[in-house]
Design a protein around this motif. Structure first.
Motif, PDB file in Angstrom:
ATOM      1  N   ASP A  79       0.809  -1.221   0.000  1.00 49.23           N
ATOM      2  CA  ASP A  79       0.000   0.000   0.000  1.00 49.23           C
ATOM      3  C   ASP A  79       0.842   1.272   0.000  1.00 49.23           C
ATOM      4  OD1 ASP A  79       0.946  -0.380   2.556  1.00 49.23           O
ATOM      5  OD2 ASP A  79      -0.963   0.023   3.562  1.00 49.23           O
ATOM      6  N   ASP A  80       2.159   1.174  -0.192  1.00 50.20           N
ATOM      7  CA  ASP A  80       2.998   2.371  -0.268  1.00 50.20           C
ATOM      8  C   ASP A  80       2.583   3.242  -1.452  1.00 50.20           C
ATOM      9  OD1 ASP A  80       4.592   1.928   1.920  1.00 50.20           O
ATOM     10  OD2 ASP A  80       6.245   1.045   0.785  1.00 50.20           O
ATOM     11  N   GLU A  81       2.494   4.526  -1.196  1.00 51.14           N
ATOM     12  CA  GLU A  81       2.253   5.504  -2.250  1.00 51.14           C
ATOM     13  C   GLU A  81       3.620   5.984  -2.765  1.00 51.14           C
ATOM     14  OE1 GLU A  81      -0.622   6.280  -3.632  1.00 51.14           O
ATOM     15  OE2 GLU A  81      -1.550   4.803  -2.285  1.00 51.14           O
ATOM     16  N   PRO A  82       3.666   6.628  -3.931  1.00 47.86           N
ATOM     17  CA  PRO A  82       4.943   7.137  -4.435  1.00 47.86           C
ATOM     18  C   PRO A  82       5.693   8.005  -3.420  1.00 47.86           C
ATOM     19  CG  PRO A  82       3.347   7.195  -6.189  1.00 47.86           C
ATOM     20  CD  PRO A  82       2.594   6.797  -4.935  1.00 47.86           C
ATOM     21  N   SER A  83       4.968   8.781  -2.622  1.00 46.74           N
ATOM     22  CA  SER A  83       5.636   9.617  -1.614  1.00 46.74           C
ATOM     23  C   SER A  83       6.290   8.770  -0.523  1.00 46.74           C
ATOM     24  CB  SER A  83       4.653  10.610  -0.993  1.00 46.74           C
ATOM     25  OG  SER A  83       3.586   9.922  -0.362  1.00 46.74           O
TER      26      SER A  83
END
Length: 193
Positions: free
Chosen positions: A154-158
């Motif tokens: 679930d990591d976002e690009p940020s």
């Protein structure tokens, strides 16, 4: 100890890291000059505050004219966002850090958040950074050091960017120390280039 010219285009976060590590004695280098291709880059203000000579150079020719006035062994691209062509005597002495594990997500057009968005879109579970020597082609010079980071589904690009930057803060100084220890030619010979 290596004498460095630092080229940047933005906020100077990598310059901050270099400065802190030189101060604490974990980076075997000195910063002789800082140059930006962006006239009002925050990194230039930081360089001045640290006491480093800081200059604006609009293009390769202007940057190389500035570098000619300083005794430097290596040039570190610290968030410098253009293809750089060094003076002949430093042709093999330009270090860059890329926010992925080369050969993945590299080359023309892959920089900054673009890399992290591509990593997310592909569903990667690992990313990282690569410190390498720069040549006339984006991200193709000999690799000095790579560090990987685990990613969550679930990591976002940020989130990816933050983890990778933490790895960069370790990798770039470590790579400079390795170049100081082993010499520039070691890495070019090892790569067969």
């Amino acid at each position: 100890m290596l004498k460095m010219a630092v080229l940047l285009s933005g906020s100077g976060r990598t310059l901050d890291n270099f400065h802190e590590r030189i101060e604490e004695g974990s980076l075997s280098a000195s910063i002789e000059v800082v140059i930006s291709n962006v006239q009002d880059a925050l990194g230039l203000t930081k360089a001045e505050n640290y006491g480093y000579p800081a200059y604006y150079g609009v293009n390769n020719e202007a940057i190389n004219q500035i570098i000619a006035n300083f005794d430097v062994d290596i040039i570190c691209l610290a968030g410098y966002l253009k293809l750089y062509t060094p003076p002949a005597r430093l042709q093999r002495a330009v270090l860059n850090i890329h926010p992925s594990l080369i050969p993945a997500f590299c080359g023309d057009g892959f920089y900054g958040s673009r890399v992290h968005r591509a990593v997310k879109a592909k569903g990667c579970t690992v990313s990282g950074c690569t410190v390498h020597f720069a040549n006339e082609v984006y991200d193709e010079g000999p690799i000095i050091l790579q560090k990987s980071v685990a990613l969550d589904y679930d990591d976002e690009p940020s989130d990816i960017a933050s983890r990778v930057f933490d790895a960069e803060c370790e990798a770039f100084p470590e790579a400079i120390n390795r170049v100081d220890e082993l010499g520039i030619d070691f890495f070019w010979k090892r790569s067969g280039k």
